[in-house]
Design a protein around this motif. Structure first.
Motif, short mmCIF file in Angstrom:
data_model
loop_
_atom_site.label_atom_id
_atom_site.label_comp_id
_atom_site.label_asym_id
_atom_site.label_seq_id
_atom_site.Cartn_x
_atom_site.Cartn_y
_atom_site.Cartn_z
N ARG A 79 0.83 -1.21 0.00
CA ARG A 79 0.00 0.00 0.00
C ARG A 79 0.86 1.25 0.00
O ARG A 79 0.63 2.20 -0.77
N MET A 80 1.88 1.28 0.86
CA MET A 80 2.76 2.45 0.94
C MET A 80 3.55 2.65 -0.35
O MET A 80 3.79 3.79 -0.77
N ARG B 230 2.58 1.76 -3.40
CA ARG B 230 1.66 2.30 -4.41
C ARG B 230 1.37 3.77 -4.17
O ARG B 230 1.19 4.54 -5.11
N ASN B 231 1.33 4.17 -2.91
CA ASN B 231 1.08 5.58 -2.59
C ASN B 231 2.22 6.47 -3.07
O ASN B 231 2.00 7.63 -3.44
N LYS C 251 0.75 5.09 -11.04
CA LYS C 251 -0.22 4.02 -11.25
C LYS C 251 0.30 2.90 -12.14
O LYS C 251 -0.27 1.82 -12.17
N GLU D 208 5.19 5.31 6.99
CA GLU D 208 5.21 5.67 5.57
C GLU D 208 6.27 6.72 5.26
O GLU D 208 6.86 6.72 4.19
N SER E 192 9.17 6.19 2.55
CA SER E 192 9.24 7.17 1.46
C SER E 192 10.65 7.75 1.33
O SER E 192 11.11 8.04 0.22
#
Length: 231
Positions: free
Chosen positions: A18-19, A21-22, A26, A104, A108
């Motif tokens: 999830r992180m 993809r954030n 896309k 996150e 990142s």
């Protein structure tokens, strides 16, 4: 972009996915494996750009595949609770070590190191792993005079005169190398300990004379920066 996650805990794997993809766009393709065996099979059969690797996989040691991973063209980020292994992981040439538990923001930061071009700070790489036939060999950073771009590969020019091919690009290696290495040209990264003096040639051409009397080209945009460092 294709990213491989090797993580045996399903809950954590989904969180990492999830992180990830954030952070990325896309068009990202994610592959998740829960064991060293499945991860190795994926690495052999898929052209990935980034590996996110746990070091404890159902009791198996992620270091068992780390050497082969860092010898390849993609970058590796470790995500692990075994922070005592961070020094060894960096020594093997991983891009970052994200300790568990993580958030996150920290993940990142690791992704920023992957996406940001140019040299990164604070790297502790001691070895570069190279593939030779079906074996992996560790080359000590201290034995490298300079690195030359060679198409999709790079050439590691060693102090004993040997040349080893590496699968990573100059741009990828530049992120991993310690501060003793400097990009002096679009096709060359030099170990500063090997530099003797700058040579200014007619027509605004610049070169670097090494202590072993080899001569490497110096990019025009790099000349002033390198000159100040040698003063």
């Amino acid at each position: 972009m294709k990213i491989l996650i090797i993580e045996d805990e399903a809950r954590i794997a989904k969180r990492i996915e999830r992180m990830t993809r954030n952070f990325f766009d896309k068009d990202l393709q994610l592959i998740v494996c829960d064991s060293i065996e499945n991860g190795q099979n994926t690495i052999e059969n898929e052209a990935i750009d980034l590996l996110l690797l746990d070091l404890n996989l159902n009791g198996e040691d992620g270091f068992d595949i780390l050497e082969s991973c860092v010898a390849r063209s993609f970058q590796t980020i470790i995500i692990s609770a075994y922070t005592d292994k961070a020094i060894n992981a960096f020594a093997y040439g991983v891009l970052d070590f994200v300790p568990k538990p993580f958030d996150e923001v920290r993940l990142s930061q690791a992704f920023m190191r992957f996406t940001t071009p140019g040299k990164q700070s604070g790297r502790d790489t001691q070895f570069l792993a190279v593939k030779r036939a079906k074996t992996i060999r560790l080359v000590n950073i201290k034995d490298i005079r300079y690195i030359k771009g060679a198409g999709i590969y790079t050439e590691l020019h060693l102090s004993d005169g040997r040349i080893e091919l590496h699968d990573k690009s100059l741009e990828s290696l530049e992120k991993l190398l310690p501060p003793t290495f400097e990009r002096i040209h679009k096709s060359f990264i030099l170990c500063w300990h090997e530099a003797d003096r700058l040579i200014v040639e007619a027509g605004g051409k610049y070169s670097m004379l090494l202590k072993n009397e080899e001569i490497l080209p110096v990019g025009r945009l790099k000349y002033k920066e390198i000159r100040h460092k040698l003063i």
